[in-house]
Design a protein around this motif. Structure first.
Motif: not given
Length: 489
Positions: A228, A346, A350, A412
């Motif tokens: 990431i 985070e 993500a 991702y």
């Protein structure tokens, strides 16, 4: 005899006069009061009109209306004026209008004689605004390096600061290398160079930022992971997002370091291996590194079971997310495997999969979550085109956790970020700040609960949105909560 009858007749006549009867005499009678119906010379009103029949005013402006009585020689020309909305336009007794606020109202005049009416429509418009032309535009910074999959926010400044029309558009010279959204967030697509240009609507002024996109090699970790990249995004949800929570205040967040996130939630088989390796007994209690002796998990028919003095994944659930694990159990596993739990920032970054828009989901086109896209209670799916949450009679709910990786990955390469099980974050739950944040670590604890994200097999599409937040006491467990691990680069 004749004389007697004459005298008798006169006496009766005089008696009648005394009772108020009209007698023939020469006394003067009072004249009737002049007025309609009482004077043979009065002229009755037969109608009324207003000149003009419509008027346009600016706020603060005035105009006098004229009431035209028919016939012209009517005796009583008294009239009354009124407005259908005095908050928009007022009128006085002489027909003088005053513009109060933007909008429309009807002005009515009514005659006293006959109560005839006429109406004039009045439109009130704002005062004209002085136009200040744009003279130029700049981009900050003028050049930037980002990684493949990384994001960065560019800032455009239109000059002068008080220009009337500050509308701008963004464009990329090569979208196969770098894309840019309407909010100036650029995303690295592939290694190479591209120019990002901003153009003003007023005057067509332009400014350019040179973008270099770099490739970063993938590292190896004990679990399958996806890299990431560092970047900037808008955390939380816009106020226009249907069914949003009150704790989703949108604010800018910058993550300055790339990290690697587990491609899937930790499975029952993987967690059973950890328990056996570190020697957790049937009680599920364990001496943690930072929090003393804590309960890590409880046995569950859909998770892990204690059989023949060891932990094993329940039959048929080996590749499903581990459940009935506490936050302490998730944190201890992450430390054992060499990683950590993600921060809430985070996790959301993500989950969005590199999208530069603020959309509800990080999979598909980002606007919906319906049956066949994730494991969730799809009876109540979600679609922006349908106003958010709606009831879907065509759903088929699984009603339990499903093997990880059963649906499409996000941008991702991460699976199961929406639904299946909630996932623990490292943060204590609390309110978001409104100011831009850099590498946030969460709030100071107020109710001492930990953040969980992503929704589950038991919750609806609203709870699976990228911005949705929930929280859980760290020492408790549930069959809808699991976790995944991140590794620092």
């Amino acid at each position: 005899m004749r004389i007697y009858k004459y005298i008798q007749t006169m006496a009766v006549a005089c008696s009648l006069c005394m009772l108020g009867c009209a007698c023939s005499d020469n006394s003067e009678k009072p004249e009737p009061e002049p007025g309609p119906g009482n004077d043979s010379t009065s002229v009755a009103v037969t109608g009324v009109s207003i000149v003009p029949e419509s008027v346009e005013l600016e706020i603060g402006g005035s105009y006098r209306l004229t009431a035209v009585i028919v016939p012209e020689d009517a005796t009583n020309k008294n009239v009354a004026w009124s407005s259908s909305d005095e908050n928009i336009v007022d009128v006085d007794g002489e027909g003088m209008l005053s513009g109060i606020a933007e909008g429309e109202a009807d002005i009515t005049v009514k005659t006293e004689d006959g109560e005839f009416t006429a109406t004039c429509k009045v439109t009130v418009s704002p005062l004209p605004v002085e136009t200040i032309d744009v003279t130029g535009v700049t981009i900050t910074p003028e050049s930037v390096e980002i990684e493949e999959g990384g994001t960065f926010v560019l800032h455009a400044e239109v000059m002068p600061e008080d220009a009337t029309n500050k509308n701008i558009t963004w464009s990329s010279s090569d979208e196969s290398i770098a894309k840019v959204g309407d909010d100036g967030i650029i995303k690295g697509v592939a290694a190479g160079n591209a120019d990002i240009t901003v153009t003003t609507e007023d005057g067509g002024f332009t400014a350019t930022c040179a973008v270099t996109v770099k490739t970063v090699p993938q590292k190896e970790f004990p679990l399958p992971t996806c890299r990431i990249p560092a970047g900037t995004f808008l955390m939380g949800s816009p106020e226009s997002e249907p069914n949003r929570g009150t704790d989703e205040l949108q604010h800018q967040v910058t993550l300055t370091k790339a990290f690697y996130m587990g491609t899937y939630p930790v499975t029952s088989s993987q967690y059973a291996e950890f328990l056996n390796t570190v020697g957790v007994d049937e009680s599920g209690m364990y001496q943690t590194a930072n929090d003393g002796t804590q309960l890590l998990l409880v046995a569950d028919k859909w998770g892990v079971l204690y059989k023949n003095s060891e932990w094993v994944a329940a039959d048929g659930y080996e590749d499903c997310p581990v459940i009935a694990v506490t936050w302490y159990g998730a944190d201890e596993y992450a430390r054992w495997i060499g990683g950590r739990l993600p921060t809430e920032a985070e996790w959301e970054y993500a989950c969005r999969g590199g999208q530069t828009e603020s959309l509800p989901f990080g999979i598909g086109d980002g606007t919906k979550l319906t049956y066949g896209m994730a494991t969730f209670w799809s009876l109540y799916s979600y679609d922006l085109a349908k106003g958010g949450k709606y009831e879907d009679p065509n759903n088929i709910d699984v009603g339990r956790p499903t093997p990880v990786g059963s649906y499409t990955a996000n941008g991702y390469g991460l699976y199961d970020m929406h639904g299946n099980v909630y996932e623990y974050c490292s943060d204590w739950y609390g309110d978001y700040p409104s100011e831009p944040q850099t590498d946030p670590q969460g709030s100071t604890p107020t109710d001492y609960t930990k953040v969980i994200r992503g929704g589950s097999w038991l919750t609806d599409g609203v709870s699976a949105r990228s911005a949705d937040r929930d929280h859980f006491y760290p020492g408790t467990f549930d069959i809808i909560v699991g976790f995944r691990v991140v590794f620092d680069e």
